[in-house]
Design a protein around this motif. Structure first.
Motif, PDB file in Angstrom:
ATOM      1  N   PHE A 130       0.832  -1.206   0.000  1.00 23.90           N
ATOM      2  CA  PHE A 130       0.000   0.000   0.000  1.00 23.90           C
ATOM      3  C   PHE A 130       0.874   1.266   0.000  1.00 23.90           C
ATOM      4  CE2 PHE A 130      -2.574   3.186   2.253  1.00 23.90           C
ATOM      5  CZ  PHE A 130      -3.803   3.078   1.621  1.00 23.90           C
ATOM      6  N   ALA A 131       1.981   1.223   0.769  1.00 28.61           N
ATOM      7  CA  ALA A 131       2.840   2.408   0.907  1.00 28.61           C
ATOM      8  C   ALA A 131       3.511   2.780  -0.422  1.00 28.61           C
ATOM      9  CB  ALA A 131       3.909   2.157   1.971  1.00 28.61           C
ATOM     10  N   ARG A 132       3.695   1.799  -1.302  1.00 33.03           N
ATOM     11  CA  ARG A 132       4.338   2.110  -2.587  1.00 33.03           C
ATOM     12  C   ARG A 132       3.436   2.938  -3.482  1.00 33.03           C
ATOM     13  NH1 ARG A 132       5.922  -3.544  -2.785  1.00 33.03           N
ATOM     14  NH2 ARG A 132       7.636  -3.650  -1.325  1.00 33.03           N
ATOM     15  N   THR A 133       2.114   2.761  -3.331  1.00 29.43           N
ATOM     16  CA  THR A 133       1.178   3.500  -4.188  1.00 29.43           C
ATOM     17  C   THR A 133       0.514   4.674  -3.458  1.00 29.43           C
ATOM     18  OG1 THR A 133      -0.472   1.846  -3.608  1.00 29.43           O
ATOM     19  CG2 THR A 133       0.638   1.564  -5.732  1.00 29.43           C
ATOM     20  N   HIS A 134       0.816   4.835  -2.178  1.00 25.64           N
ATOM     21  CA  HIS A 134       0.225   5.950  -1.399  1.00 25.64           C
ATOM     22  C   HIS A 134       1.336   6.690  -0.669  1.00 25.64           C
ATOM     23  CE1 HIS A 134      -3.240   3.339  -2.122  1.00 25.64           C
ATOM     24  NE2 HIS A 134      -3.996   4.400  -1.927  1.00 25.64           N
ATOM     25  N   ARG A 135       2.305   7.173  -1.427  1.00 28.02           N
ATOM     26  CA  ARG A 135       3.439   7.859  -0.808  1.00 28.02           C
ATOM     27  C   ARG A 135       3.036   9.263  -0.384  1.00 28.02           C
ATOM     28  NH1 ARG A 135       7.606   4.605  -1.506  1.00 28.02           N
ATOM     29  NH2 ARG A 135       9.062   6.101  -0.634  1.00 28.02           N
ATOM     30  N   GLU A 136       3.569   9.724   0.737  1.00 27.00           N
ATOM     31  CA  GLU A 136       3.410  11.124   1.177  1.00 27.00           C
ATOM     32  C   GLU A 136       1.926  11.537   1.156  1.00 27.00           C
ATOM     33  OE1 GLU A 136       6.488  12.830   1.822  1.00 27.00           O
ATOM     34  OE2 GLU A 136       7.580  11.031   1.209  1.00 27.00           O
ATOM     35  N   THR A 137       1.044  10.706   1.695  1.00 29.91           N
ATOM     36  CA  THR A 137      -0.404  10.889   1.527  1.00 29.91           C
ATOM     37  C   THR A 137      -1.140  11.288   2.809  1.00 29.91           C
ATOM     38  OG1 THR A 137      -0.373   9.241  -0.229  1.00 29.91           O
ATOM     39  CG2 THR A 137      -2.518   9.669   0.764  1.00 29.91           C
ATOM     40  N   PHE A 138      -0.737  10.751   3.939  1.00 36.35           N
ATOM     41  CA  PHE A 138      -1.563  10.885   5.160  1.00 36.35           C
ATOM     42  C   PHE A 138      -0.976  11.911   6.143  1.00 36.35           C
ATOM     43  CE2 PHE A 138      -2.544   6.812   3.301  1.00 36.35           C
ATOM     44  CZ  PHE A 138      -3.929   6.818   3.334  1.00 36.35           C
ATOM     45  N   ASP A 139      -1.905  12.619   6.826  1.00 36.52           N
ATOM     46  CA  ASP A 139      -1.477  13.555   7.883  1.00 36.52           C
ATOM     47  C   ASP A 139      -1.107  12.795   9.149  1.00 36.52           C
ATOM     48  OD1 ASP A 139      -2.265  16.155   6.562  1.00 36.52           O
ATOM     49  OD2 ASP A 139      -4.178  15.066   6.494  1.00 36.52           O
ATOM     50  N   PHE A 140      -1.839  11.682   9.376  1.00 34.89           N
ATOM     51  CA  PHE A 140      -1.610  10.861  10.580  1.00 34.89           C
ATOM     52  C   PHE A 140      -1.637   9.387  10.192  1.00 34.89           C
ATOM     53  CE2 PHE A 140      -4.388  14.491  11.659  1.00 34.89           C
ATOM     54  CZ  PHE A 140      -3.544  15.204  12.506  1.00 34.89           C
ATOM     55  N   ILE A 141      -0.767   8.613  10.828  1.00 36.15           N
ATOM     56  CA  ILE A 141      -0.870   7.149  10.723  1.00 36.15           C
ATOM     57  C   ILE A 141      -0.868   6.601  12.142  1.00 36.15           C
ATOM     58  CG2 ILE A 141       0.206   5.011   9.898  1.00 36.15           C
ATOM     59  CD1 ILE A 141       1.288   6.512   7.498  1.00 36.15           C
ATOM     60  N   THR A 142      -1.819   5.693  12.416  1.00 32.60           N
ATOM     61  CA  THR A 142      -1.865   5.040  13.725  1.00 32.60           C
ATOM     62  C   THR A 142      -1.513   3.569  13.555  1.00 32.60           C
ATOM     63  OG1 THR A 142      -4.235   4.725  13.353  1.00 32.60           O
ATOM     64  CG2 THR A 142      -3.606   6.525  14.814  1.00 32.60           C
ATOM     65  N   ALA A 143      -0.896   2.983  14.588  1.00 29.38           N
ATOM     66  CA  ALA A 143      -0.640   1.535  14.570  1.00 29.38           C
ATOM     67  C   ALA A 143      -0.565   1.057  16.009  1.00 29.38           C
ATOM     68  CB  ALA A 143       0.659   1.230  13.837  1.00 29.38           C
ATOM     69  N   ARG A 144      -1.413   0.055  16.323  1.00 31.69           N
ATOM     70  CA  ARG A 144      -1.394  -0.525  17.662  1.00 31.69           C
ATOM     71  C   ARG A 144      -1.191  -2.029  17.524  1.00 31.69           C
ATOM     72  NH1 ARG A 144      -6.129  -0.725  22.261  1.00 31.69           N
ATOM     73  NH2 ARG A 144      -6.798  -2.488  20.986  1.00 31.69           N
ATOM     74  N   ALA A 145      -0.145  -2.526  18.203  1.00 29.49           N
ATOM     75  CA  ALA A 145       0.142  -3.971  18.220  1.00 29.49           C
ATOM     76  C   ALA A 145       0.343  -4.543  16.821  1.00 29.49           C
ATOM     77  CB  ALA A 145      -0.962  -4.720  18.959  1.00 29.49           C
ATOM     78  N   VAL A 146       1.162  -3.881  16.004  1.00 29.00           N
ATOM     79  CA  VAL A 146       1.354  -4.343  14.622  1.00 29.00           C
ATOM     80  C   VAL A 146       2.764  -4.880  14.381  1.00 29.00           C
ATOM     81  CG1 VAL A 146       1.286  -3.677  12.182  1.00 29.00           C
ATOM     82  CG2 VAL A 146      -0.428  -2.780  13.760  1.00 29.00           C
ATOM     83  N   ALA A 147       3.807  -4.143  14.777  1.00 28.20           N
ATOM     84  CA  ALA A 147       5.188  -4.575  14.507  1.00 28.20           C
ATOM     85  C   ALA A 147       6.125  -3.824  15.451  1.00 28.20           C
ATOM     86  CB  ALA A 147       5.550  -4.253  13.059  1.00 28.20           C
ATOM     87  N   PRO A 148       7.350  -4.362  15.662  1.00 31.27           N
ATOM     88  CA  PRO A 148       8.336  -3.614  16.448  1.00 31.27           C
ATOM     89  C   PRO A 148       8.583  -2.243  15.814  1.00 31.27           C
ATOM     90  CG  PRO A 148       9.155  -5.800  15.868  1.00 31.27           C
ATOM     91  CD  PRO A 148       7.870  -5.613  15.129  1.00 31.27           C
ATOM     92  N   LEU A 149       8.957  -1.263  16.625  1.00 35.07           N
ATOM     93  CA  LEU A 149       9.014   0.119  16.144  1.00 35.07           C
ATOM     94  C   LEU A 149       9.897   0.296  14.901  1.00 35.07           C
ATOM     95  CD1 LEU A 149       8.014   2.990  16.634  1.00 35.07           C
ATOM     96  CD2 LEU A 149      10.013   3.354  18.094  1.00 35.07           C
TER      97      LEU A 149
END
Ligand code: SAM
Length: 234
Positions: A130-149
């Protein structure tokens, strides 16, 4: 649990919510706990714990960060957390829920439809794709319990606008993850702006929000493919 109890719990934590928001939170709890009986979405089965660890935990960050508008991506949303509670609280916030597991996205779609949320869209993708086709797109990204920092940074920072904020929801061992992430932060032009520690009503466990600021555009080579990221994280 009824709406008035939820309003009181939120008020004790410094968050004022309307009747309408509290009613939607009650519906979200009932829908999720009911679906959980056959979908195995969360280990939480009790109302008090659900309101505390799923709903309040999702939105408490909005005391320290203005989330009333803009575009927010919730990566690895699972059953819709923290994205759905944030979308309920902030109808002007455009929320995208992303998860690689189709059955979870289908469940989220049912909840979004049942609650009539007009500010939510859904994506069944792996974040590194998803990140390859949505570069520099979001004001905020949240992630809870997904991957090490350090892994999470590579997955998410490319999709964040310069000047945007990654909100990483972490548990008590976050300091080790932060220590292991100094190279990733530097390569991805990011820095930890704030670490906000807190505890929830039904638990003594320390939790933290890391607010991570992106200061310039990400090199095109990131994110690498997941096999490489997990074998050789930044
Ligand atoms: N954020 C939710 C919460 O706190 O309740 C769910 C957490 S669950 C432990 C992790 C979720 O992240 C799973 O639903 C999994 O499918 C998703 N996930 C893990 N890695 C992912 C990736 N690279 N791209 C998209 N989703 C991912």
């Amino acid at each position: 649990m009824d709406k008035d109890t939820i309003i009181k719990i939120f008020s004790d934590y410094g968050l004022q919510i309307s009747d309408d928001v509290a009613v939607k939170f009650v519906s979200l709890m009932n829908l999720t706990l009911e679906a959980n009986k056959h979908l195995n979405l969360t280990s939480i089965t009790d109302d008090d714990d659900f309101v505390s660890k799923m709903i309040l935990d999702s939105v408490l960050v909005s005391k320290d960060l203005d989330l009333s508008s803009g575009a927010l991506l919730d990566v690895g949303t699972g059953a819709g957390f923290p994205g759905i509670p944030l979308a309920i609280m902030y109808p002007e916030l455009n929320v995208t829920l992303l998860d690689s597991t189709n059955k979870k996205i289908k469940h989220c779609q049912t909840v979004v439809d049942e609650l009539g949320l007009k500010n939510v869209s859904l994506s069944n993708f792996r974040m590194e794709e998803f990140a390859r086709t949505h570069r520099e797109t979001f004001d905020f990204i949240t992630a809870r319990a997904v991957a090490p920092l350090n892994v999470l940074l590579e997955l998410t920072i490319p999709a964040l606008k310069t000047g945007g904020t990654l909100i990483a929801y972490k548990g008590s061992s976050y300091e080790e993850e932060v220590e292991a992430s100094s190279h990733a932060l530097s390569v991805l032009s990011s820095s930890i702006d704030k670490k906000i520690e807190y505890t929830l009503p039904t638990s003594t466990e320390k939790r933290v929000y890391l607010l991570i600021h992106k200061s310039s555009k990400t090199y095109e080579i990131y994110p690498r493919n997941y096999r490489i990221i997990s074998k050789n994280p930044l």
